[in-house]
Design an enzyme around this catalytic site. Structure first.
Site, PDB file in Angstrom:
ATOM      1  N   CYS A   9      40.991  34.775  -5.457  1.00  0.00           N
ATOM      2  CA  CYS A   9      42.124  34.593  -6.620  1.00  0.00           C
ATOM      3  C   CYS A   9      41.746  33.200  -7.271  1.00  0.00           C
ATOM      4  O   CYS A   9      42.302  32.807  -8.256  1.00  0.00           O
ATOM      5  CB  CYS A   9      43.457  34.942  -6.119  1.00  0.00           C
ATOM      6  SG  CYS A   9      44.002  34.095  -4.649  1.00  0.00           S
ATOM      7  N   HIS A  63      27.980  22.781  -1.273  1.00  0.00           N
ATOM      8  CA  HIS A  63      29.147  23.420  -2.001  1.00  0.00           C
ATOM      9  C   HIS A  63      29.553  24.540  -1.170  1.00  0.00           C
ATOM     10  O   HIS A  63      30.866  24.760  -0.904  1.00  0.00           O
ATOM     11  CB  HIS A  63      28.779  23.841  -3.406  1.00  0.00           C
ATOM     12  CG  HIS A  63      30.045  24.323  -4.105  1.00  0.00           C
ATOM     13  ND1 HIS A  63      30.849  23.675  -4.800  1.00  0.00           N
ATOM     14  CD2 HIS A  63      30.208  25.826  -4.493  1.00  0.00           C
ATOM     15  CE1 HIS A  63      31.711  24.350  -5.321  1.00  0.00           C
ATOM     16  NE2 HIS A  63      31.314  25.877  -5.278  1.00  0.00           N
TER      17      HIS A  63
END
Lengths: 463, 267
Positions: A50, A100
Site C-alpha cells: 500500500c 535501495h
C-alpha cells in the site's frame, strides 16, 4: 547487464496514484510475465504494497530498460497515462538500486521506520517471481541478500523494538505498571476507534477481562460480544472502576466523566493496588487532578504521543546504525556482481590455466635435464596446445552467452569449476611456500564445503 | 589465602558496582553482561573466602561482626543473582551490588576495632546467621522500595528516560518488597530470640537495653506493623515502599549499635 529499480512510494506519490498502480496478489504473476516479455528485460520482481509499487529488474541497457519499465507500469492501469505517472517515479541503478532494495527490506524507507510487514511482503513478491521463473542468478542473489540484511538489521539494532503508535504505547506503559497483563481487567469507557485499537492490543498482550460501557446500552452489548467481554451500564461504571486495573476512556463528552474523587475511592477500594488510566478523548474525560492520587497513573493523549515521539527518535538513532550495515552489505554484494562480468572471468581463467601449465611443465623439465633446447620447446608446446584445446569451448561459450539471460549463470559456473575466486595454488608467489602443488584431480577441501551453501539457489532456479 | 580471596572479591565488587552504575545511565545493554560476569566472578571468590573461614585454621573462632557483614554481603549478591537469572532484571544489580560492596568494605574496615562476640554457646552461630538472613530480607525490600519510588516518580512525572526503560514493572517491585519482608521478618524474629537466649545464658537476663537490642526491637516492631498493615488494610505499593525505606534505617542503626558496642557488653 544492469540492475535497476523503477517505482514510486509514499515519499513520491500520493495515495490516489499508489492505489491505482497497486497490483493485487492474484494478478502479480501475470504482470511479472508481461514485464519479462518486454525486450531487453532479463529478470524482474514486482513489489506492490500500500505504500510502494516498485519494479526491480535486470536489463541489458539502463535507458531502454528504464523506459520499458515505465511503459509497463503505465500499462498496468489503463486510466493512468505515462505523463501522470512519470513525475512520481524514481529510478536507481547498480549499487544505488541494491542499496535501495536493502533499505526497503530493512524498513528504513518505510512510512513507519522499523515496521516488520515489508519484509514479509518482499518475501511474498520473491516467491511469486520464483514461481513464474522471472528471476535469475542476479536477482535471486540480490533479493536473498536483501532479506538477510533485513534480518541482520532487526537482530542487531533496536529499530523495531519500541512502540510507535499511540495505541501500542498504551500497552508499553501498562507493562511498566503490571509485569504480567494476564488476569488483569480493562474497563473501556466509550468506544472511540483508538480506544478500541488499544483494547485490542491489550487483549493481544494477554489482558484477561474486558468490561465495556457506552452511553448507548446496546452498543456496549455489541462491543462486549465482539471483544468477548462484559457490558456495564453507563450509570454504574464508577462503582465498577475498582475492579478494573486499566481504565481506557474515549468518549465524545465535553466534560470530565471521571473525577479525582472517583479514582481515589476506587484505589482505596482496591487496597492501593495500582491503577492505570488512559484518557484518549479530546476534550479530556478524566480530571487531570487524578495525577495527584497515589497509585493511580493517568496518561492522556499528549503523554502517549510524547512517548511515541521519543520512540521514533530512538528508532531514528538505530536507523543510522542500520544505514551503515546496509552500506557494508552493498559493498560485499557488489564484489560478487563484479565477479560475474565476463571479461575479468576470461582473463582470470586464462591466467589460472597458464599457471597450471607453467607449474607442470617446470616440474617435468626439471627431471628431463638432458633434453635439447628444441625438445624443451616441443614439450612446452604440447602442454600449451592441450590446455588451449581444453578451455577453448569454455571461452567461446562464455563469450557467446554474455548477452543471454543465462550469461551470469555460465560465468558463475566457470568461476566455480576453475576455482577462480580463490588464489591459485600454482601461481609463482604461492609456489614458493607450497611444498607440493596440488593438481586439479585433488580438489582442495574447501571445494566440498562450498557446495551445500550454493545448492538451494540452484534448486530454486530450476523450479 | 582467605585474605587473598577476600581482596580479590573486594576489587571485583568495586568493578561490578562501577560497571552496573554506568549501565543504569547508558542506553546500551552491552554493559549488563560485563557487569554480571564480574559480579559472578566476585561471588565465586567470595564463596571460597567464606568456605575457608568455615573450614580453615580459624574455624574454631566464634563469628566476628566482620564475618557477619561479609556473610551479609555474600547473601545480598546471592539473592541478586537468583532474581537476575529468574527475571533478567539487570538494573537490580545497580542497586544491590553497591549495597553488598558497602557491607563488605565495612567488614574489611572493622575487624580489629570491634571485639568478637563472646562464645557463649552454639546458639551464637544461630543468632548471627538468622539475624543476618533477616537483614538480607530487609535489604532486598529496601532496594525494591527505592526502585519502586523512583519508577513511581518517573511514571507520575512522565519522564521516560533511560532508567525508566530499565526499571521493571511497579507490581513486580511491590511483590519483591512483600516477599522479602515475609521471608525476612520470621528470620529476624528467630535471630532476636536466639540472641536473647544467648544473653540469658551469659548474663542471666534476656534484654539489657543497649543500643543494639533497643534498635533491633524497634526495627522488629516496625516491620511487624508494616507487614500487618499490608495484609489487613492494604499498605502496599507506594506506602509499603516508603515504609520499608524508613524501616531500613532501623536495620542500619542496629548494625551500627553492634559495631559501637563496647567489649564489656555481650550480645
Amino acid at each position: 547487464m544492469h540492475l535497476i529499480v523503477v517505482g514510486l512510494s509514499h515519499k513520491t506519490a500520493p495515495v490516489e496514484i499508489r492505489e491505482q498502480l497497486a497490483v493485487p496478489e492474484s494478478r502479480l504473476g501475470e504482470a511479472l510475465t508481461r514485464l519479462c516479455s518486454y525486450p531487453g528485460i532479463k529478470e524482474g520482481i514486482l513489489l506492490s504494497t500500500c505504500n510502494r509499487v516498485e519494479v526491480y529488474s535486470v536489463v541489458d541497457d539502463v535507458d531502454t530498460g528504464c523506459g520499458r519499465i515505465q511503459e509497463f507500469l503505465a500499462d498496468t492501469h489503463l486510466s493512468l497515462s505515462s505523463e501522470q505517472l512519470t513525475p512520481h517515479l524514481y529510478w536507481h541503478t547498480g549499487d544505488r538500486a541494491i542499496a535501495h532494495l536493502f533499505r526497503v527490506a530493512a524498513s528504513l524507507d518505510s512510512m513507519i521506520i522499523g515496521e516488520s510487514q515489508i519484509l514479509g511482503q518482499l518475501k511474498d513478491a520473491f516467491e511469486v517471481a520464483l514461481a513464474h521463473k522471472t528471476t535469475g542468478v542476479i536477482m535471486n542473489k540480490v533479493v536473498k541478500k536483501a532479506i538477510s540484511v533485513a534480518k541482520r538489521v532487526r537482530t542487531e539494532t533496536k529499530i523495531s523494538e519500541m512502540a510507535v503508535s499511540v495505541s501500542y504505547a498504551a500497552v508499553e506503559l501498562a507493562k511498566k505498571i503490571f509485569s504480567n497483563l494476564h488476569e488483569k481487567t480493562v474497563l473501556l469507557i466509550g468506544a472511540g476507534e483508538m480506544a478500541k485499537l488499544a483494547a485490542r492490543h491489550l487483549l493481544a498482550h494477554g489482558v484477561g477481562h474486558v468490561r465495556i460501557t457506552t452511553r448507548t446500552p446496546q452498543h456496549a452489548v455489541d462491543l462486549a460480544a465482539k471483544f468477548g467481554g462484559t457490558a456495564v451500564p453507563f450509570d454504574q461504571f464508577k462503582d465498577d472502576m475498582a475492579s478494573a486495573d486499566i481504565v481506557l476512556v474515549s468518549t465524545g463528552a465535553s466534560h470530565y466523566l471521571v473525577g479525582a474523587e472517583d479514582v481515589h475511592r476506587a484505589v482505596t477500594e482496591r487496597m492501593n493496588r495500582p491503577m492505570f488510566l488512559i484518557d484518549i478523548s479530546v476534550p479530556r474525560n478524566i480530571d487531570p487532578a487524578v495525577r495527584h492520587v497515589d497509585n493511580a497513573f493517568l496518561f492522556d493523549i499528549d503523554d502517549l504521543k510524547q512517548r511515541v515521539e521519543q520512540n521514533r527518535a530512538e528508532r531514528m538513532r538505530e536507523a543510522e546504525k542500520a544505514e551503515r550495515m546496509v552500506l557494508e552489505e552493498v559493498t560485499t554484494l557488489l564484489d560478487w556482481m563484479k565477479s560475474l562480468e565476463v571479461t575479468p572471468t576470461i582473463v582470470a581463467l586464462r591466467n589460472r590455466v597458464d599457471d597450471i601449465k607453467r607449474a607442470e611443465v617446470e616440474k617435468v623439465l626439471g627431471r628431463l635435464g638432458h633434453l635439447s633446447h628444441q625438445d624443451r620447446e616441443l614439450v612446452e608446446g604440447l602442454a600449451a596446445s592441450i590446455v588451449n584445446k581444453l578451455i577453448h569451448r569454455t571461452m567461446v561459450t562464455l563469450k557467446t552467452e554474455v548477452n543471454s539471460s543465462n550469461g551470469p549463470a555460465f560465468v558463475e559456473a566457470a568461476r566455480r569449476f576453475f576455482h577462480l575466486d580463490r588464489p591459485s595454488p600454482f601461481s609463482r608467489e604461492s609456489r614458493d611456500d607450497a611444498e607440493q602443488p596440488r593438481g586439479l584431480d585433488e580438489p582442495p577441501e574447501e571445494f566440498q564445503s562450498e557446495e551445500p551453501a550454493q545448492k538451494p539457489s540452484m534448486r530454486k532456479q530450476a523450479r | 589465602m582467605a585474605a587473598v580471596c577476600f581482596m580479590i572479591t573486594l576489587v571485583l565488587y568495586i568493578l561490578a558496582a562501577v560497571s552496573f552504575f554506568s549501565y543504569s545511565l547508558r542506553r546500551s545493554e552491552a554493559l549488563s553482561k560485563v557487569s554480571l560476569g564480574v559480579t559472578v566472578g566476585g561471588f565465586a571468590s567470595h564463596t571460597i573466602a567464606l568456605v575457608m573461614r568455615m573450614v580453615g585454621p580459624s574455624s574454631s573462632a566464634p563469628p566476628s561482626f566482620s564475618d557477619a557483614l561479609s556473610f551479609l554481603s555474600w547473601m545480598i549478591i546471592l539473592v541478586f543473582l537468583v532474581v537476575e537469572f529468574r527475571h533478567r532484571i539487570h538494573v537490580l544489580g545497580s542497586f544491590m551490588v553497591p549495597l553488598a560492596l558497602v557491607s563488605l568494605v565495612s567488614a574489611a574496615a572493622l575487624p580489629e576495632t570491634v571485639p568478637t562476640l563472646q562464645p557463649v554457646l552454639k546458639t551464637l552461630w544461630f543468632h548471627v546467621t538468622l539475624s543476618m538472613l533477616g537483614t538480607v530480607g530487609f535489604t532486598v525490600a529496601f532496594v525494591a522500595g527505592v526502585m519502586y519510588l523512583i519508577q513511581d516518580r518517573l511514571l507520575k512525572s512522565k519522564q521516560f528516560n533511560v532508567l525508566y526503560s530499565k526499571l521493571p514493572a511497579l507490581d513486580f517491585l511491590d511483590h519483591l518488597n512483600q516477599q522479602s519482608i515475609v521471608l525476612g521478618f520470621p528470620l529476624l524474629t528467630l535471630g532476636i530470640v536466639t540472641g536473647a537466649i544467648s544473653a540469658d545464658f551469659s548474663r542471666g537476663s534476656y534484654v539489657s537495653w543497649n543500643p543494639e537490642q533497643t534498635w533491633a526491637l524497634v526495627t522488629w516492631v516496625f516491620y511487624f506493623v508494616v507487614l500487618l498493615g499490608r495484609l489487613t488494610v492494604g499498605w502496599r505499593a507506594k506506602r509499603a515502599a516508603y515504609l520499608t525505606v524508613i524501616g531500613f534505617a532501623g536495620v542500619i542503626l542496629t548494625l551500627v549499635g553492634v559495631a559501637l558496642k563496647g567489649s564489656s557488653s555481650l550480645s
